[in-house]
Design a protein around this motif. Structure first.
Motif, mmCIF file in Angstrom:
data_model
loop_
_atom_site.group_PDB
_atom_site.id
_atom_site.type_symbol
_atom_site.label_atom_id
_atom_site.label_comp_id
_atom_site.label_asym_id
_atom_site.label_seq_id
_atom_site.Cartn_x
_atom_site.Cartn_y
_atom_site.Cartn_z
ATOM 1 N N TRP A 189 10.224 4.811 4.843
ATOM 2 C CA TRP A 189 10.204 3.789 3.796
ATOM 3 C C TRP A 189 9.244 2.673 4.176
ATOM 4 N N ILE A 190 8.374 2.284 3.222
ATOM 5 C CA ILE A 190 7.525 1.108 3.380
ATOM 6 C C ILE A 190 7.789 0.206 2.183
ATOM 7 N N GLY A 231 -0.047 -1.411 3.734
ATOM 8 C CA GLY A 231 0.601 -0.107 3.647
ATOM 9 C C GLY A 231 0.028 0.883 4.636
ATOM 10 N N CYS A 250 7.344 4.475 -0.984
ATOM 11 C CA CYS A 250 6.903 3.082 -0.894
ATOM 12 C C CYS A 250 7.377 2.274 -2.102
ATOM 13 N N LEU A 255 1.045 -0.042 -1.586
ATOM 14 C CA LEU A 255 1.506 0.400 -0.272
ATOM 15 C C LEU A 255 1.340 1.901 -0.107
ATOM 16 N N ALA A 256 1.625 2.655 -1.171
ATOM 17 C CA ALA A 256 1.544 4.113 -1.098
ATOM 18 C C ALA A 256 0.106 4.583 -0.914
#
Length: 348
Positions: A189-190, A231, A250, A255-256
């Motif tokens: 997870w981000i 990210g 994300c 971020l992704a």
């Protein structure tokens, strides 16, 4: 374009009766009113907006603040929301006025001035936060509004108001479950730093569905400011772990996209990565993402504020009005990476 006279002729009534149906329907017999409404619908008649505004002393205008510019990826969500709001409002004979403000206090001051000048009838609030002072202030002042974003704390929840939101927790949890069904066992997870209502809710969806213990969750999660560079850095840390994730979800497409770049750099270009918001960049590079149903969000917001298909603003909700909120489900848009080379995206 059809006129009032055309409607009157089609319904077999006088011009004044058509005017009464439009402006004082309570004085018209039900059978006559229905006949006029059917004629209006079949002809596609729309009352002249300017004349109606002069007659009713209402602006038929919705105000919404433009958030400060961020990056072109995350900022696309608000841009799409504003376009949808304008389209749906126009179908009701309404206009949208956008304005800028430096902070919540400045936004409230701008709203007060717009109301004093009778320029705007109602407002749409975006980007709700913990302890959102705008909600209490507008409720106390009797300013009609609907929020795109739920109340994030008990204090704000206690202030009865209208809101529409997308269930980010359910959307992320569904994406994580899908990845696990495809064979992923360690989904990373981000997300954003703690304290963001939206970000915390999306992380809660990951926690509920990732299927690992608390120690593993701590190792597999990173919290950074929104952005491609952030990210990428966070994903590089995750992929350097002794037990790296075999998929990453994300809190945003920014971020992704960074996570995709980090995965390619680490020699893992096929690593499943899922973003949130389904921006045009996600479609361009083949990034899977969780899509917010913005058409449904806007339609629900206008229904709450004006009633179904109406254009007369409703006062703020009374103690017995139901419903005053809508929570909508997002959906996962699954793609294969590589539609567009990552180095063709500006800023990457």
């Amino acid at each position: 374009m059809p006129t009032v006279d055309d409607v009157a002729q089609a319904a077999g009534v006088s011009r004044q009766t058509v005017s009464n149906v439009l402006n004082s329907p309570e004085i018209v017999r039900e059978a006559t009113r229905q006949r006029v409404l059917e004629a209006i619908s079949s002809l596609g008649y729309r009352p002249h907006a300017s004349a109606r505004r002069l007659r009713t002393r209402k602006s038929a205008t919705i105000g919404v603040r433009i958030d400060p510019w961020r990056d072109g990826i995350s900022g696309a969500v608000l841009d799409r929301f504003l376009h949808k709001l304008t389209e749906h409002a126009d179908a009701r004979g309404l206009r949208v006025m956008v304005f800028s403000a430096a902070d919540p206090d400045d936004e409230l001051a701008r709203i007060r001035r717009l109301r004093e000048g009778s320029d705007v009838d109602a407002f749409v609030l975006t980007a709700t936060t913990h302890g959102d002072e705008r909600i209490r202030a507008l409720t106390e002042q009797g300013v009609p509004f609907v929020a795109f974003g739920r109340p994030w704390d008990p204090e704000t929840s206690a202030v009865r108001h209208r809101w529409v939101d997308v269930d980010g927790r359910a959307g992320v949890a569904g994406a994580v479950r899908h990845l696990r069904e495809q064979g992923a066992r360690r989904v990373g997870w981000i997300g954003w730093p703690h304290g963001s209502g939206t970000g915390d809710e999306r992380r809660a969806g990951w926690e509920a569905a990732c299927g690992v213990d608390a120690d593993a969750r701590a190792a597999l999660a990173r919290h950074v400011e929104d952005g491609v560079t952030e990210g990428s850095r966070a994903a590089a840390e995750l992929l350097a772990l002794p037990e790296p994730p075999d998929a990453i979800v994300c809190a945003s497409d920014s971020l992704a996209l960074g996570a995709m770049i980090a995965a390619r750099t680490a020699g893992r270009p096929a690593l499943p990565v899922v973003g949130f918001d389904d921006t045009p960049v996600a479609a361009a590079v083949g990034l899977s993402s969780i899509e917010q149903p913005l058409d449904d969000v806007v339609a629900a917001a206008l229904d709450l504020l004006f009633g179904p298909a109406g254009d007369d603003v409703r006062p703020n909700p009374s103690s017995d009005e139901e419903p005053t909120d809508r929570l909508l489900a997002p959906r996962l848009v699954e793609r294969r990476p590589g539609h567009l080379a990552l180095d063709a995206i500006p800023g990457t």
